[in-house]
Scaffold this motif. Structure first.
Motif, PDB file in Angstrom:
ATOM      1  N   GLY A  87     -18.489  29.395  22.096  1.00  0.00           N
ATOM      2  CA  GLY A  87     -19.872  28.933  22.138  1.00  0.00           C
ATOM      3  C   GLY A  87     -20.879  30.039  21.831  1.00  0.00           C
ATOM      4  O   GLY A  87     -20.528  31.083  21.270  1.00  0.00           O
ATOM      5  N   ALA A  88     -22.102  29.769  22.234  1.00  0.00           N
ATOM      6  CA  ALA A  88     -23.200  30.664  21.846  1.00  0.00           C
ATOM      7  C   ALA A  88     -23.078  32.058  22.459  1.00  0.00           C
ATOM      8  O   ALA A  88     -23.443  33.050  21.809  1.00  0.00           O
ATOM      9  CB  ALA A  88     -24.516  30.034  22.266  1.00  0.00           C
ATOM     10  N   VAL A  89     -22.597  32.144  23.677  1.00  0.00           N
ATOM     11  CA  VAL A  89     -22.542  33.469  24.313  1.00  0.00           C
ATOM     12  C   VAL A  89     -21.559  34.389  23.587  1.00  0.00           C
ATOM     13  O   VAL A  89     -21.948  35.470  23.140  1.00  0.00           O
ATOM     14  CB  VAL A  89     -22.204  33.342  25.819  1.00  0.00           C
ATOM     15  N   PRO A  90     -20.287  33.982  23.423  1.00  0.00           N
ATOM     16  CA  PRO A  90     -19.382  34.895  22.708  1.00  0.00           C
ATOM     17  C   PRO A  90     -19.835  35.180  21.284  1.00  0.00           C
ATOM     18  O   PRO A  90     -19.796  36.322  20.830  1.00  0.00           O
ATOM     19  CB  PRO A  90     -18.040  34.171  22.710  1.00  0.00           C
ATOM     20  N   ARG A  91     -20.313  34.155  20.607  1.00  0.00           N
ATOM     21  CA  ARG A  91     -20.765  34.366  19.221  1.00  0.00           C
ATOM     22  C   ARG A  91     -21.961  35.310  19.197  1.00  0.00           C
ATOM     23  O   ARG A  91     -22.053  36.194  18.343  1.00  0.00           O
ATOM     24  CB  ARG A  91     -21.164  33.030  18.590  1.00  0.00           C
ATOM     25  N   GLY A  92     -22.862  35.075  20.120  1.00  0.00           N
ATOM     26  CA  GLY A  92     -24.069  35.911  20.159  1.00  0.00           C
ATOM     27  C   GLY A  92     -23.732  37.371  20.407  1.00  0.00           C
ATOM     28  O   GLY A  92     -24.268  38.273  19.757  1.00  0.00           O
ATOM     29  N   ILE A  93     -22.804  37.581  21.320  1.00  0.00           N
ATOM     30  CA  ILE A  93     -22.446  38.958  21.656  1.00  0.00           C
ATOM     31  C   ILE A  93     -21.740  39.623  20.476  1.00  0.00           C
ATOM     32  O   ILE A  93     -21.997  40.781  20.140  1.00  0.00           O
ATOM     33  CB  ILE A  93     -21.582  38.977  22.931  1.00  0.00           C
ATOM     34  N   GLY A 117     -22.571  18.955  28.380  1.00  0.00           N
ATOM     35  CA  GLY A 117     -22.066  19.940  27.429  1.00  0.00           C
ATOM     36  C   GLY A 117     -22.788  21.278  27.434  1.00  0.00           C
ATOM     37  O   GLY A 117     -22.722  22.015  26.446  1.00  0.00           O
ATOM     38  N   LYS A 118     -23.396  21.631  28.544  1.00  0.00           N
ATOM     39  CA  LYS A 118     -24.082  22.943  28.621  1.00  0.00           C
ATOM     40  C   LYS A 118     -23.066  24.075  28.526  1.00  0.00           C
ATOM     41  O   LYS A 118     -23.214  25.002  27.732  1.00  0.00           O
ATOM     42  CB  LYS A 118     -24.869  23.068  29.939  1.00  0.00           C
ATOM     43  N   THR A 119     -22.026  23.963  29.353  1.00  0.00           N
ATOM     44  CA  THR A 119     -21.008  25.016  29.337  1.00  0.00           C
ATOM     45  C   THR A 119     -20.304  25.041  27.989  1.00  0.00           C
ATOM     46  O   THR A 119     -19.954  26.101  27.474  1.00  0.00           O
ATOM     47  CB  THR A 119     -20.000  24.794  30.491  1.00  0.00           C
ATOM     48  N   TYR A 120     -20.129  23.859  27.422  1.00  0.00           N
ATOM     49  CA  TYR A 120     -19.489  23.781  26.108  1.00  0.00           C
ATOM     50  C   TYR A 120     -20.323  24.547  25.072  1.00  0.00           C
ATOM     51  O   TYR A 120     -19.790  25.304  24.260  1.00  0.00           O
ATOM     52  CB  TYR A 120     -19.338  22.311  25.713  1.00  0.00           C
ATOM     53  N   THR A 121     -21.633  24.349  25.124  1.00  0.00           N
ATOM     54  CA  THR A 121     -22.501  25.044  24.166  1.00  0.00           C
ATOM     55  C   THR A 121     -22.517  26.548  24.428  1.00  0.00           C
ATOM     56  O   THR A 121     -22.426  27.340  23.484  1.00  0.00           O
ATOM     57  CB  THR A 121     -23.944  24.498  24.248  1.00  0.00           C
ATOM     58  N   MET A 122     -22.627  26.921  25.657  1.00  0.00           N
ATOM     59  CA  MET A 122     -22.771  28.352  25.956  1.00  0.00           C
ATOM     60  C   MET A 122     -21.434  29.089  25.877  1.00  0.00           C
ATOM     61  O   MET A 122     -21.337  30.138  25.265  1.00  0.00           O
ATOM     62  CB  MET A 122     -23.368  28.554  27.360  1.00  0.00           C
ATOM     63  N   GLU A 123     -20.452  28.532  26.512  1.00  0.00           N
ATOM     64  CA  GLU A 123     -19.168  29.234  26.620  1.00  0.00           C
ATOM     65  C   GLU A 123     -18.189  28.777  25.541  1.00  0.00           C
ATOM     66  O   GLU A 123     -17.436  29.582  24.983  1.00  0.00           O
ATOM     67  CB  GLU A 123     -18.605  28.943  28.019  1.00  0.00           C
ATOM     68  N   GLN A 137     -14.273  43.889  24.691  1.00  0.00           N
ATOM     69  CA  GLN A 137     -14.472  44.242  26.104  1.00  0.00           C
ATOM     70  C   GLN A 137     -15.352  43.201  26.794  1.00  0.00           C
ATOM     71  O   GLN A 137     -15.052  42.739  27.892  1.00  0.00           O
ATOM     72  CB  GLN A 137     -15.134  45.620  26.201  1.00  0.00           C
ATOM     73  N   VAL A 138     -16.420  42.841  26.124  1.00  0.00           N
ATOM     74  CA  VAL A 138     -17.330  41.867  26.727  1.00  0.00           C
ATOM     75  C   VAL A 138     -16.628  40.533  26.911  1.00  0.00           C
ATOM     76  O   VAL A 138     -16.782  39.874  27.935  1.00  0.00           O
ATOM     77  CB  VAL A 138     -18.583  41.673  25.838  1.00  0.00           C
ATOM     78  N   LYS A 139     -15.842  40.197  25.924  1.00  0.00           N
ATOM     79  CA  LYS A 139     -15.152  38.908  25.980  1.00  0.00           C
ATOM     80  C   LYS A 139     -14.257  38.831  27.218  1.00  0.00           C
ATOM     81  O   LYS A 139     -14.252  37.841  27.944  1.00  0.00           O
ATOM     82  CB  LYS A 139     -14.309  38.752  24.714  1.00  0.00           C
TER      83      LYS A 139
END
Ligand SMILES: Nc1ncnc2c1ncn2[C@@H]1O[C@H](COP(=O)(O)OP(=O)(O)OP(=O)(O)O)[C@@H](O)[C@H]1O
Length: 929
Positions: free
Chosen positions: A211-217, A198-204, A289-291
């Motif tokens: 996941g964490a990347v979109p939320r973080g951004i 679930g790494k990709t699940y957590t990050m993406e 844009q980042v998304k």
């Protein structure tokens, strides 16, 4: 009854308001204090219904009305008063920011700079149907792993997320670390774990559950917008596949099925920062844009189906956001970065029974993960030597790991019993990473105190954030009132008060290279790596640019800062003919492996990140290199260069979204040509028919010849028909009016591009600099270098120039003239030829035969062109006024045989090294027929 009465009263009020407004518009004499009073009263009546709950708006409306009858003196006094209030609020805001930053940093310090979380994934529906028992149990900071029936092993972490933890819960713990990036800290967030945990699940995450990347951004942009300071964001994405760095934002090729692409190299700047040469960084200004870019980059990741995971990531995926904010002394650095890394899954190769490429990938991933563990462990235990150089991954992240950075590792484990060994390995790894915590494990009392302190700090941060928001709202209201009073525009943005970045700097929104790496793609790009300037040396030699900058009317910026108007332009180089020999290297061959040879995705099942027969380089343009509005190709990716300084800001504004859009558009277009088959991306564009390829190739050669003898500047003509067709397609896709400010046809665009942007557009890599060894006459070296001819053409050119001196002297002059009439005609004719009917290309007369004839002109005097070029131009404009006399004569088999023999003989002579004597040498002529 009351309601009816209220309703009637309101409609009456509205009627009388509209009458009053009409009278105001129609008759100025109605503009009396009495009238103003009456309007105010009406609005007050209405406010209960219409403006209830929006006191700010109400106040503004009243201000507007009351302002009508004010004298100048009263207005000035109000303006002064509001300005004073704004200044006070501004100071208050700064104070709040400082306090918030301090509290956040204290909080993070208490938590530790390197923190390790653990997340256990739930059983997937397909896995056990609800019957299997999980081997993992957990509380908020501990994981208990059942290693035998009555035996469990305990692992402690900073935070543990159980199987039902949501993405929000996970992100809430990551959030403070992301926020600290706004204070100038480098941040690194990893997802580590066995494949399929679930790494990709957590990050993406998933589209419906990010996941964490979109939320973080998203959070980052939100926080930045609330901050006092302006930030400049840029986005990059790359993957490390088998020890090679691959840019995920570079458009894939749709032409070739063989994937070849260069590996990016890592360089260290003088201040110890890590820079990745040629990595594309796109300026972004909002989350959307980042998304889009992130989604796009994710699709180009190398994935494959393995026994453990049907869509297993076979590489480490690194997402980078670079933040820049100038003139903020409180910030740790002016430019810092956030790395969000979805690591490749660790796997026990014996268990997965991987073989072939899968095995190699697995090995490379395991090695780099082990190197990462070593580095973090060394950092935690403050060892004098940190083994960064053991893998590309740790090299890239070098400046973002360590005491002055915030690192967060999320270890993922599976609840399945069959994965027990992997879980032990992962948890063991995480424990090693967190070793310092275990070594100095505090007593329970101490720990409890710390936790209380942390929760107080967290509360303080939240309270300060609330206050901050209140103050900001008040400030916005004051700015609006000020705007109404003074009648000036756009004062409502309180950022302007304390922004130190110039508008130009903030608005310029072209794709940039985050490191502003100067142009490696020009001449230096063709040099061997060891001969190219390093980032440090380039920075040194860039002092002139800095001087230029310092003379510009801008707020003071540190001298090392790059110019604001630096932007990037695209250069597409065909990688097809570049002889990349090296096979994929392992993590440990990093220093020697500079590029990689990608196999066809269909061969081995790996979905390679990019087709990369073409790779795009962002060429950084400095202000003094800017010329007239010219580069249409460049415009596609970076927006148009404005004609005058005054229009620049506007234009930059226009290109703001265009840049991202055109970039994405390009990507989309590439993707259309691919389809997915059984979860794997397969390039859809068919291979050209052999005969077509032959025709096209020879047509290109023909063009080159025409260009040489017609004295036309070359690089534009080395643009292959494929490039031109593709480019023309692209132009059609864009609204040229929007792009370039005026309606412009693709042909015209191409013409302009070709005339003025020779150095930056597709240079056929078959014309490689390394081939300059074929030059025989040093007088023509310069020109030949400009022309970048292929060996046979260089020979031909040299020979021709020897024999037909006058013509070719003029050729050289023309070649050096930036814009000549011949250029225009030639480009038009070429444009017509390339962009025109396909039929014309197909009808090209026997290209192979033509080529042989052309070769003949190399070696025989009587075969030299005797026709005057100017006359020839009228006879055959398609080849730019060039024709050969013997073209008409040379038809018989005997003649062809002779030519072939000549060619073979000449090749043999070249092979024997006779060419080193020079073609003009008698001995050489003696050997010829
Ligand atoms: N917390 C979770 N909740 C629901 N589903 C999950 C969770 N974690 C993982 N999954 C599911 O498990 C599967 C594997 O997850 P994922 O692809 O993220 O693993 P991975 O660790 O990235 O694997 P690899 O290293 O091979 O790329 C996916 O179908 C994903 O949706």
């Amino acid at each position: 009854m009351d309601e009816i009465y209220e309703g009637k009263k309101r409609s009456k009020s509205i009627r009388s308001l509209s009458k009053s407004i009409q009278s105001l518009v129609g008759f100025n004499k109605n503009l009396t204090p009495t009238w103003v009073d009456s309007v105010s009263r009406i609005i007050k009546d209405l406010s209960s219904a219409k403006l209830a709950g929006d006191s700010r708006k109400k106040g503004l409306v009243l201000d507007r009305v009351e302002n009508v009858g004010r004298s100048d003196a009263e207005t000035d006094a109000s303006v002064l008063k509001i300005r004073d209030e704004i200044a006070c609020l501004n100071a208050q805001l700064n104070q709040l920011n400082l306090e918030k930053r301090q509290a956040l940093n204290d909080f993070l310090d208490l938590k530790g700079n390197i923190r390790v979380f653990c997340r256990t994934r739930p059983f997937l529906p397909r896995e056990n149907g609800g019957y299997e028992r999980s081997v993992l149990t957990s509380d908020s900071t501990n994981v208990f792993l059942r290693i035998a029936e009555n035996k469990s092993k305990q692992y402690s972490f900073d935070k543990v997320f159980h199987q039902q933890s949501t993405q929000e819960e996970v992100f809430s713990e990551i959030e403070p670390v992301i926020k600290s990036a706004l204070d100038g800290y480098n941040v690194c967030i990893f997802a580590y774990g066995q494949t399929g945990t679930g790494k990709t699940y957590t990050m993406e995450g998933r589209p419906d559950n990010p996941g964490a990347v979109p939320r973080g951004i998203e959070k980052l942009f939100e926080q930045a917008s609330e901050s006092n300071f302006r930030f400049l964001f840029s986005f990059s994405m790359l993957e490390i596949y088998m020890g090679n760095l691959r840019d995920l934002l570079v458009p894939r090729s749709k032409r070739l099925r063989v994937h070849k692409a260069p590996s990016l190299s890592i360089q260290t700047s003088p201040d110890g920062g890590i820079e990745i040469e040629k990595l594309v960084a796109i300026k972004v200004s909002n989350y959307e844009q980042v998304k889009r870019l992130y989604e796009l980059g994710s699709r180009f990741r190398s994935t494959a189906s393995t026994q453990a995971n049907s869509t297993s990531s076979r590489s480490h995926c690194l997402t980078r956001i670079t933040l820049t904010s100038l003139g903020v002394p409180e910030r740790r650095r002016e430019t810092n970065k956030i790395w969000m890394v979805d690591l490749g899954g660790s796997e026990r190769l014996l268990k997965t029974k991987a073989s072939g490429r899968r095995l190699e990938e697995g090995k490379a991933i395991n090695l780099s993960l082990s190197a990462l563990g070593d580095v973090i462990s060394a950092l935690q235990s403050k060892k004098p030597h940190v083994p960064y150089r053991n893998s590309k991954l740790t090299q890239v992240l070098r400046d973002s790991l360590g005491s002055d950075s915030k690192t967060l590792m999320l270890v993922h484990v599976s609840p399945k019993e069959e994965d027990l060994c992997e879980s032990i390995c992962s948890l063991g790894f995480a424990t090693r990473v967190r070793s310092i915590h275990l070594e100095s494990e505090e007593p329970t009392e101490e720990r409890a105190k710390k936790e209380v302190a942390m929760s107080e700090l967290l509360q303080k941060v939240k309270q300060l954030e609330n206050e901050h928001q209140h103050v900001r709202r008040d400030m916005e209201t004051l700015h609006e009132r000020l705007r109404i009073l003074t009648g000036s525009e756009s004062l409502n943005d309180c950022h302007l008060e304390f922004s130190y970045l110039s508008t130009e700097e903030l608005q310029s929104n072209g794709p940039i290279n985050a490191q502003n790496v100067p142009d490696f793609s020009g001449d230096s790009a063709s040099l061997p790596r060891y001969m190219r300037p390093t980032i440090s040396s380039q920075k040194k030699t860039d002092l002139d640019h800095q001087n230029f900058l310092n003379t510009r009317k801008k707020p003071p910026v540190p001298p090392k800062r790059r110019p604001a108007s630096v932007y990037a332009e695209s250069i597409t180089s065909r990688a097809k003919d570049v002889a990349w020999q090296s096979e994929c290297g392992s993590e440990h061959s990093i220093s020697t492996t500079s590029c990689m040879n990608w196999r066809n995705s269909t061969d081995d099942g790996t979905e390679c990140s990019q087709g990369a027969s073409d790779y795009e380089i962002k060429k950084v343009i400095f202000p003094e290199q800017e010329k007239s509005p010219r580069s249409m190709v460049t415009s596609l990716s970076q927006g148009s260069v404005s004609e005058s300084e005054s229009l620049q800001a506007e234009k930059i504004n226009e290109k703001k979204h265009l840049v991202i859009d055109s970039w994405l558009h390009l990507q989309m277009k590439e993707q259309i040509s691919a389809y997915t088959h059984q979860g794997k991306r397969v390039l859809a564009n068919p291979i050209e028919k052999r005969s077509d390829r032959c025709n096209k190739r020879n047509l290109e050669r023909k063009n080159d010849q025409a260009e040489m003898l017609g004295g036309v500047t070359t690089r534009k003509l080395t643009v292959s028909n494929k490039h031109v067709n593709e480019f023309t397609d692209e132009l059609k896709l864009y609204d040229t009016t929007e792009l370039f400010g005026e309606a412009m046809s693709p042909e015209k665009s191409l013409k302009n591009m070709a005339m003025d942007e020779r150095d930056s557009f597709s240079v056929d890599s078959s014309f490689d600099m390394t081939q300059t060894k074929y030059y025989m006459n040093k007088d023509y070296d310069q020109t030949a270098e400009k022309l970048k001819l292929s060996p046979e053409h260089q020979e031909e050119f040299t020979e021709s120039t020897t024999e037909v001196e006058v013509d070719n002297e003029s050729s050289i002059t023309q070649a050096q003239t930036p814009v000549s009439k011949e250029n225009t005609i030639s480009v038009e004719s070429y444009t017509q030829e390339f962009c025109g009917s396909q039929k014309k290309m197909e009808d090209a007369e026997e290209p192979c035969l033509y080529f042989r004839r052309a070769r003949r002109t190399l070696f025989t005097d009587n075969d030299l062109p005797t026709t005057d070029h100017k006359n020839a131009a009228t006879e055959n404009p398609a080849v730019n006024g060039t024709s050969f006399k013997d073209e008409e004569d040379c038809t018989g088999i005997h003649q062809q045989f002779r030519q072939t023999l000549q060619m073979l003989w000449a090749s043999a002579l070249l092979g024997l090294g006779i060419h080193s004597l020079g073609y003009g040498h008698d001995f050489f002529h003696g050997l010829m027929f």
